[in-house]
Design an enzyme around this catalytic site. Structure first.
Site, PDB file in Angstrom:
ATOM      1  N   THR A 107       0.802  -1.219   0.000  1.00 10.48           N
ATOM      2  CA  THR A 107       0.000   0.000   0.000  1.00 10.48           C
ATOM      3  C   THR A 107       0.837   1.274   0.000  1.00 10.48           C
ATOM      4  O   THR A 107       2.033   1.255   0.302  1.00 10.48           O
ATOM      5  CB  THR A 107      -0.931   0.028   1.234  1.00 10.48           C
ATOM      6  OG1 THR A 107      -0.136   0.102   2.422  1.00 10.48           O
ATOM      7  CG2 THR A 107      -1.819  -1.201   1.276  1.00 10.48           C
ATOM      8  N   ASP A 108       0.144   2.357  -0.300  1.00  7.71           N
ATOM      9  CA  ASP A 108       0.766   3.673  -0.209  1.00  7.71           C
ATOM     10  C   ASP A 108       0.537   4.210   1.208  1.00  7.71           C
ATOM     11  O   ASP A 108       0.015   3.508   2.084  1.00  7.71           O
ATOM     12  CB  ASP A 108       0.212   4.610  -1.288  1.00  7.71           C
ATOM     13  CG  ASP A 108      -1.295   4.838  -1.192  1.00  7.71           C
ATOM     14  OD1 ASP A 108      -1.896   4.539  -0.133  1.00  7.71           O
ATOM     15  OD2 ASP A 108      -1.874   5.307  -2.179  1.00  7.71           O
ATOM     16  N   ALA A 109       0.866   5.460   1.428  1.00  8.88           N
ATOM     17  CA  ALA A 109       0.744   6.054   2.762  1.00  8.88           C
ATOM     18  C   ALA A 109      -0.696   6.087   3.262  1.00  8.88           C
ATOM     19  O   ALA A 109      -0.939   6.114   4.461  1.00  8.88           O
ATOM     20  CB  ALA A 109       1.333   7.460   2.758  1.00  8.88           C
TER      21      ALA A 109
END
Length: 140
Positions: free
Chosen positions: A14-16
Site C-alpha cells: 500500500t501507499d501512505a
C-alpha cells in the site's frame, strides 16, 4: 472456469493512505498466472530450462475499485484464447468478504480486470511454439 489464487493485502502493498499501489495489481496477476501454470504441473524454472518462456506481450487493464490494507483478495486467471505461440488470458482481482468464506454465498467486488496477451519465446528471445502437452492441459 477461472483459476483462483487467494492473497491478502499487506502494508508493503500500500501507499501512505493504506490503498494498494496500482502496479501491485500486476504483481497479483503475475502470481496467479504462475500458480495457474504450477497447478497444471508446469514449474517456471523447469519450463525455462526446457527453452519455454512466457512473457507478457500486451496488457489492457481497468482499475475499478481500490483494495486496502488487510483486504482478502483473489487474483484469477482464465484462458480466453490460445494460438501456436501465445495466449490471451482474462484476469481479475476481486475482494471477498471475510464472512463469504464461512457461508456458501460469497460477497465479491470486482477491483481490477485485465486482458493479458502472453507470448511464448525460446531462450534466445525469439517466438516459439507452445509445446503440445502444455496446450492440451491449458485447454482442459
Amino acid at each position: 472456469m477461472a483459476f483462483e489464487w487467494p492473497l491478502r493485502v499487506y502494508i508493503e502493498d500500500t501507499d501512505a493512505g493504506g490503498i494498494v499501489f496500482y502496479a501491485n495489481y500486476l504483481r497479483y496477476m503475475e502470481r496467479a498466472r504462475s500458480e495457474w501454470l504450477r497447478s497444471l504441473g508446469f514449474e517456471q524454472q523447469a519450463l525455462m530450462q526446457a527453452g519455454v518462456r512466457f512473457v507478457v506481450r500486451d496488457l489492457n487493464i481497468r482499475y475499478r475499485k481500490a483494495a486496502v490494507l488487510d483486504d482478502q483478495i483473489v487474483a484469477t486467471t482464465e484462458l480466453a484464447e490460445i494460438t501456436k505461440a501465445g495466449m490471451t488470458l482474462n484476469q481479475t482481482v476481486i475482494r471477498r468478504s471475510e464472512s463469504a468464506e464461512k457461508t456458501e454465498e460469497r460477497t465479491e467486488e470486482l477491483l481490477v480486470d485485465a486482458q493479458v496477451r502472453v507470448a511464448c519465446i525460446n531462450n534466445e528471445g525469439r517466438p516459439a511454439a507452445i509445446p503440445a502437452d502444455i496446450v492440451a492441459l491449458m485447454k482442459t
